[in-house]
Design a protein around this motif. Structure first.
Motif, PDB file in Angstrom:
ATOM      1  N   GLY A  43      -8.974  -3.270  13.743  1.00 37.00           N
ATOM      2  CA  GLY A  43      -8.132  -4.151  14.540  1.00 37.00           C
ATOM      3  C   GLY A  43      -8.888  -5.341  15.096  1.00 37.00           C
ATOM      4  O   GLY A  43      -8.388  -6.468  15.112  1.00 37.00           O
ATOM      5  N   THR A  44     -10.110  -5.097  15.542  1.00 35.77           N
ATOM      6  CA  THR A  44     -10.912  -6.168  16.136  1.00 35.77           C
ATOM      7  C   THR A  44     -11.181  -7.279  15.132  1.00 35.77           C
ATOM      8  O   THR A  44     -10.966  -8.465  15.403  1.00 35.77           O
ATOM      9  CB  THR A  44     -12.248  -5.603  16.655  1.00 35.77           C
ATOM     10  OG1 THR A  44     -11.972  -4.610  17.651  1.00 35.77           O
ATOM     11  CG2 THR A  44     -13.091  -6.695  17.288  1.00 35.77           C
ATOM     12  N   VAL A  45     -11.643  -6.920  13.941  1.00 30.52           N
ATOM     13  CA  VAL A  45     -11.958  -7.938  12.938  1.00 30.52           C
ATOM     14  C   VAL A  45     -10.678  -8.545  12.349  1.00 30.52           C
ATOM     15  O   VAL A  45     -10.664  -9.710  11.935  1.00 30.52           O
ATOM     16  CB  VAL A  45     -12.869  -7.342  11.841  1.00 30.52           C
ATOM     17  CG1 VAL A  45     -12.093  -6.453  10.890  1.00 30.52           C
ATOM     18  CG2 VAL A  45     -13.605  -8.426  11.084  1.00 30.52           C
ATOM     19  N   SER A  46      -9.600  -7.777  12.344  1.00 30.92           N
ATOM     20  CA  SER A  46      -8.315  -8.304  11.861  1.00 30.92           C
ATOM     21  C   SER A  46      -7.836  -9.442  12.756  1.00 30.92           C
ATOM     22  O   SER A  46      -7.293 -10.449  12.265  1.00 30.92           O
ATOM     23  CB  SER A  46      -7.258  -7.200  11.825  1.00 30.92           C
ATOM     24  OG  SER A  46      -7.586  -6.203  10.886  1.00 30.92           O
ATOM     25  N   MET A  47      -8.022  -9.308  14.055  1.00 33.65           N
ATOM     26  CA  MET A  47      -7.614 -10.373  14.969  1.00 33.65           C
ATOM     27  C   MET A  47      -8.407 -11.646  14.714  1.00 33.65           C
ATOM     28  O   MET A  47      -7.865 -12.752  14.781  1.00 33.65           O
ATOM     29  CB  MET A  47      -7.769  -9.925  16.422  1.00 33.65           C
ATOM     30  CG  MET A  47      -6.674  -9.002  16.875  1.00 33.65           C
ATOM     31  SD  MET A  47      -6.635  -8.790  18.657  1.00 33.65           S
ATOM     32  CE  MET A  47      -8.216  -8.007  18.917  1.00 33.65           C
ATOM     33  N   GLY A  48      -9.693 -11.500  14.417  1.00 35.93           N
ATOM     34  CA  GLY A  48     -10.510 -12.669  14.113  1.00 35.93           C
ATOM     35  C   GLY A  48     -10.019 -13.390  12.873  1.00 35.93           C
ATOM     36  O   GLY A  48      -9.898 -14.625  12.858  1.00 35.93           O
ATOM     37  N   MET A  49      -9.706 -12.628  11.825  1.00 38.16           N
ATOM     38  CA  MET A  49      -9.227 -13.233  10.587  1.00 38.16           C
ATOM     39  C   MET A  49      -7.859 -13.888  10.788  1.00 38.16           C
ATOM     40  O   MET A  49      -7.623 -15.030  10.358  1.00 38.16           O
ATOM     41  CB  MET A  49      -9.120 -12.172   9.490  1.00 38.16           C
ATOM     42  CG  MET A  49      -8.635 -12.726   8.158  1.00 38.16           C
ATOM     43  SD  MET A  49      -8.337 -11.446   6.911  1.00 38.16           S
ATOM     44  CE  MET A  49      -6.941 -10.590   7.620  1.00 38.16           C
ATOM     45  N   LEU A  50      -6.939 -13.193  11.459  1.00 39.92           N
ATOM     46  CA  LEU A  50      -5.603 -13.742  11.702  1.00 39.92           C
ATOM     47  C   LEU A  50      -5.674 -14.992  12.575  1.00 39.92           C
ATOM     48  O   LEU A  50      -4.903 -15.935  12.378  1.00 39.92           O
ATOM     49  CB  LEU A  50      -4.713 -12.684  12.368  1.00 39.92           C
ATOM     50  CG  LEU A  50      -4.267 -11.519  11.478  1.00 39.92           C
ATOM     51  CD1 LEU A  50      -3.570 -10.455  12.312  1.00 39.92           C
ATOM     52  CD2 LEU A  50      -3.348 -12.010  10.361  1.00 39.92           C
ATOM     53  N   TRP A  51      -6.599 -15.003  13.515  1.00 38.15           N
ATOM     54  CA  TRP A  51      -6.746 -16.177  14.374  1.00 38.15           C
ATOM     55  C   TRP A  51      -7.149 -17.399  13.555  1.00 38.15           C
ATOM     56  O   TRP A  51      -6.598 -18.489  13.740  1.00 38.15           O
ATOM     57  CB  TRP A  51      -7.771 -15.903  15.459  1.00 38.15           C
ATOM     58  CG  TRP A  51      -8.171 -17.117  16.252  1.00 38.15           C
ATOM     59  CD1 TRP A  51      -9.387 -17.723  16.276  1.00 38.15           C
ATOM     60  CD2 TRP A  51      -7.325 -17.882  17.136  1.00 38.15           C
ATOM     61  NE1 TRP A  51      -9.359 -18.808  17.108  1.00 38.15           N
ATOM     62  CE2 TRP A  51      -8.121 -18.945  17.649  1.00 38.15           C
ATOM     63  CE3 TRP A  51      -5.997 -17.783  17.528  1.00 38.15           C
ATOM     64  CZ2 TRP A  51      -7.607 -19.884  18.534  1.00 38.15           C
ATOM     65  CZ3 TRP A  51      -5.488 -18.717  18.425  1.00 38.15           C
ATOM     66  CH2 TRP A  51      -6.293 -19.762  18.904  1.00 38.15           C
ATOM     67  N   CYS A  52      -8.091 -17.225  12.627  1.00 38.35           N
ATOM     68  CA  CYS A  52      -8.501 -18.357  11.781  1.00 38.35           C
ATOM     69  C   CYS A  52      -7.344 -18.844  10.910  1.00 38.35           C
ATOM     70  O   CYS A  52      -7.156 -20.050  10.724  1.00 38.35           O
ATOM     71  CB  CYS A  52      -9.690 -17.954  10.903  1.00 38.35           C
ATOM     72  SG  CYS A  52     -11.246 -17.831  11.803  1.00 38.35           S
ATOM     73  N   MET A  53      -6.558 -17.918  10.371  1.00 40.95           N
ATOM     74  CA  MET A  53      -5.396 -18.295   9.566  1.00 40.95           C
ATOM     75  C   MET A  53      -4.382 -19.050  10.428  1.00 40.95           C
ATOM     76  O   MET A  53      -3.780 -20.040   9.994  1.00 40.95           O
ATOM     77  CB  MET A  53      -4.756 -17.053   8.953  1.00 40.95           C
ATOM     78  CG  MET A  53      -5.625 -16.359   7.920  1.00 40.95           C
ATOM     79  SD  MET A  53      -4.961 -14.752   7.395  1.00 40.95           S
ATOM     80  CE  MET A  53      -3.478 -15.276   6.535  1.00 40.95           C
TER      81      MET A  53
END
Length: 391
Positions: free
Chosen positions: A87-97
């Protein structure tokens, strides 16, 4: 081993994560209730909020079962902590998108960049899945069901920092291009999130990351109301005010070539008169989504007024402009063939280059003239075929 200072206060964890769940639920409820239409950027933002909510719940479960002995407790500990890492790294990726899409309003560009942005996420997911088989790459669960981070957990923190740094780069690079006009609140999100990551890394047991992400998302939502000054809510595109501001920036900077494609929806009045204004609104929203998916990564789509749209293409030649117009027509044809809506969409398009001596008014006038040439040809074709007043 990779353990910071351990400070576990269960009451603080329950309070912080409970507040996170409450804030995320309220945020999602308000966003769903107040918006006119749902665009890709909205879905990504909502995705970040949902991941944050699930992460807070998973972390709470992890702390509640940690050190407890009952049937399935060890498996629950593994799964809940694994969800937290992903979840933590998913938020980082979604934020960049989300940043990519909100700045450029360009679906094709976002998808292309996602091929690179997904790499740290994939590394983290693979490591977490391997960890489920007891390898201890990311963390270990002892025989007494006690959680302990290991050196591999550092990968997740590094990935987040990379994502945060990349989102800041996107914003400041877009300012140099004259695309972003200083309103995107990247620091409002990155600042609190980075603080939460540092605290969580140094002091295990202080649950700060999820609640600070919740605060950051609310900051972004509040600041995005200022962005609405430049946005058209119905189409999900930039508006006329933003168009004028971008042209002013381009004129001052005297940067690379700039082409404009102006388009007008054919028979839009017929859609409104025959199918109703709500269907007309749906047609505007649909065209906005089609444009976002049609323009190249150096393009920007704008709803100029009513059923008039403009695509700006920077640093391209005539061949690229014509290819973009062909792509728009191709995607409109695909939509019409799908039959998912009771209306068909087509546009009359004309393009021109922003000259060195042009101002916004001259640029618009030239685009308008070219577009109406095509509009007249369209009506002549309809008249000769006897298709007037058909949607």
């Amino acid at each position: 081993m990779m353990e910071g200072i351990t400070i576990i206060v269960l009451e603080e964890i329950l309070m912080a994560n409970g507040l996170t769940v409450l804030m995320m639920w309220f945020l999602l409820f308000c966003r769903r209730k107040n918006r006119e239409s749902l665009h890709v950027g909205d879905k990504i933002y909502d995705g970040i909020a949902i991941v944050n909510l699930v992460g807070a719940l998973s972390e709470t479960i992890a702390f509640l079962v940690d050190g407890k002995q009952f049937t399935g407790s060890r498996q629950i500990n593994y799964i809940s902590n694994s969800i937290c890492f992903i979840g933590t790294v998913s938020m980082g990726m979604l934020w960049c998108m989300y940043v990519e899409l909100r700045i450029y309003r360009n679906y094709k560009r976002m998808v292309q960049k996602a091929g690179v942005e997904i790499f740290p996420w994939l590394v983290e997911v693979i490591m977490v899945l391997c960890n489920l088989f007891g390898t201890g790459i990311m963390f270990k669960i002892s025989g007494e069901n006690v959680y302990q981070r290991t050196a591999g957990a550092l990968v997740g923190y590094i990935s987040l920092v990379i994502y945060f740094a990349y989102s800041i780069y996107l914003v400041y690079h877009s300012k140099k291009q004259g695309v972003n006009l200083n309103f995107f609140p990247v620091i409002y999100f990155v600042g609190p999130c980075f603080a939460g990551v540092v605290i969580q890394f140094l002091f295990y047991g202080i649950t700060s990351s999820w609640v600070l992400v919740a605060v950051a998302l609310i900051f972004v939502q509040m600041q995005s109301y200022a962005e609405s000054l430049y946005m058209d809510e119905l189409s999900g595109l930039y508006n006329r005010r933003y168009f004028n501001a971008v042209l002013a920036e381009k004129k001052i900077a005297s940067q690379k070539s700039l082409y404009g494609i102006m388009m007008d929806v054919n028979d839009f009045k017929c859609i409104n008169d025959n199918l109703g204004h709500s269907t007309g609104d749906k047609a505007i929203c649909t065209l906005g989504n089609i444009l976002i998916r049609s323009i190249p990564d150096d393009g920007m789509a704008i709803r100029y007024a009513g059923d008039e749209f403009i695509v700006l293409l920077s640093g391209v030649d005539t061949e690229r402009v014509l290819a973009t117009m062909e792509e728009i027509n191709h995607n409109l044809s695909r939509f019409n063939e799908s039959g998912i809506e009771p209306f068909h969409l087509s546009v009359s398009m004309g393009y021109t280059e922003f000259g060195t001596e042009d101002d916004a008014e001259t640029f618009l006038m030239h685009m308008d003239e070219k577009m109406y040439e095509e509009k007249r040809k369209y009506h002549m074709r309809k008249k000769s075929a006897g298709l007037e007043n058909k949607v």
